[in-house]
Design an enzyme around this catalytic site. Structure first.
Site, PDB file in Angstrom:
ATOM      1  N   HIS A 271      -3.537  -5.257   0.238  1.00 13.20           N
ATOM      2  CA  HIS A 271      -3.043  -5.637   1.564  1.00 13.20           C
ATOM      3  C   HIS A 271      -3.019  -7.163   1.710  1.00 13.20           C
ATOM      4  O   HIS A 271      -3.915  -7.751   2.310  1.00 13.20           O
ATOM      5  CB  HIS A 271      -3.924  -5.021   2.649  1.00 13.20           C
TER       6      HIS A 271
ATOM      7  N   GLU B 209      -1.341  -8.655   3.738  1.00 11.78           N
ATOM      8  CA  GLU B 209      -1.145  -8.933   5.167  1.00 11.78           C
ATOM      9  C   GLU B 209      -2.426  -8.814   5.983  1.00 11.78           C
ATOM     10  O   GLU B 209      -2.440  -9.181   7.163  1.00 11.78           O
ATOM     11  CB  GLU B 209      -0.068  -7.986   5.734  1.00 11.78           C
TER      12      GLU B 209
ATOM     13  N   CYS C  99       0.845  -1.193   0.000  1.00 14.45           N
ATOM     14  CA  CYS C  99       0.000   0.000   0.000  1.00 14.45           C
ATOM     15  C   CYS C  99       0.887   1.254   0.000  1.00 14.45           C
ATOM     16  O   CYS C  99       1.532   1.541  -1.004  1.00 14.45           O
ATOM     17  CB  CYS C  99      -0.984  -0.044   1.154  1.00 14.45           C
TER      18      CYS C  99
END
Length: 232
Positions: free
Chosen positions: A176, A178, A88
């Site tokens: 994202h 994660e 990001c």
């Protein structure tokens, strides 16, 4: 193997990526740059670099002066052939560090949205884990133009540049990977006011969206994380 993680904003840690790295026996050091932790000026003994996201834009040096140091570190790790992963904001800083453009304040892309690999992405050792494409979590308004020499690896309906690579091991991901289900639920709670400003019905939609997308998104995110870690 040890890698360096740079946190740029509160409540935006490694999430699912941390679970994968820990489970596979990797070690890392974390710098909470947004809290004023000093950043190293060189790569030292670290084998790679992960630059996480944040609500600020990639040009916000006046309020976040550490961003220029992050760009320097990105270039240093890249020059030394040590793997870099930007997520990001981190991906936008990679673009900035190598002369790409930062395009600010577009319409928000938020929630689980499909990311589709390009032909190059399907052949890439990391982005091939997207398969034919699948959901990943998004939260951004900014995007980038590609630096010279960058290879476009993935896109989404709203954002052409969802992933690119520079050289062999510097990866920029707008989405994202994660943010697993637990992290998305936490963000929904701790950033409730921010989310309400652009997606006011998100609390009512969350569970249905999670049921529809989260399991597959988590599996893809974990596979992408494991593939990048294998480069270390």
């Amino acid at each position: 193997m040890s890698f360096l993680v740079i946190e740029n904003y509160q409540n935006t840690g490694m999430g699912l990526f941390e679970q994968v790295a820990s489970g596979d026996g990797y070690a890392w050091g974390t710098v909470q740059a947004h809290l004023g932790d000093p950043l190293p000026r060189d790569s030292g003994d670290y084998k790679g670099l992960v630059v996480l996201g944040g609500a600020q834009n990639a040009l916000a040096d006046e309020d976040y002066p550490h961003l220029t140091v992050v760009c320097d570190l990105i270039r240093t790790f890249h020059k030394e052939g040590k793997p870099v992963l930007g997520i990001c904001l981190g991906s936008q800083l990679i673009a900035r560090a190598f002369g790409g453009g930062n395009i600010l304040d577009r319409p928000v892309e938020f929630g689980w949205r499909d990311v589709v690999p390009t032909a190059e992405g399907r052949r890439d050792p990391v982005l091939k884990e997207l398969g034919d494409g699948g959901p990943q979590f998004h939260w951004h308004t900014d995007t980038v133009t590609l630096p010279d020499g960058a290879v476009l690896l993935a896109e989404s309906e709203m954002t052409q540049v969802q992933a690119f690579r520079l050289g062999r091991t510097t990866y920029a991901l707008q989405f994202h990977l994660e943010t697993g289900l637990d992290d998305a639920r936490t963000w929904t709670e701790v950033f409730a006011a921010d989310i309400r400003a652009h997606t006011p019905d998100w609390p009512e939609r969350f569970e249905a969206e999670a049921d529809r997308h989260a399991a597959r998104a988590d599996a893809i995110g974990a596979a992408l994380a494991r593939a990048w870690l294998a480069l270390l």
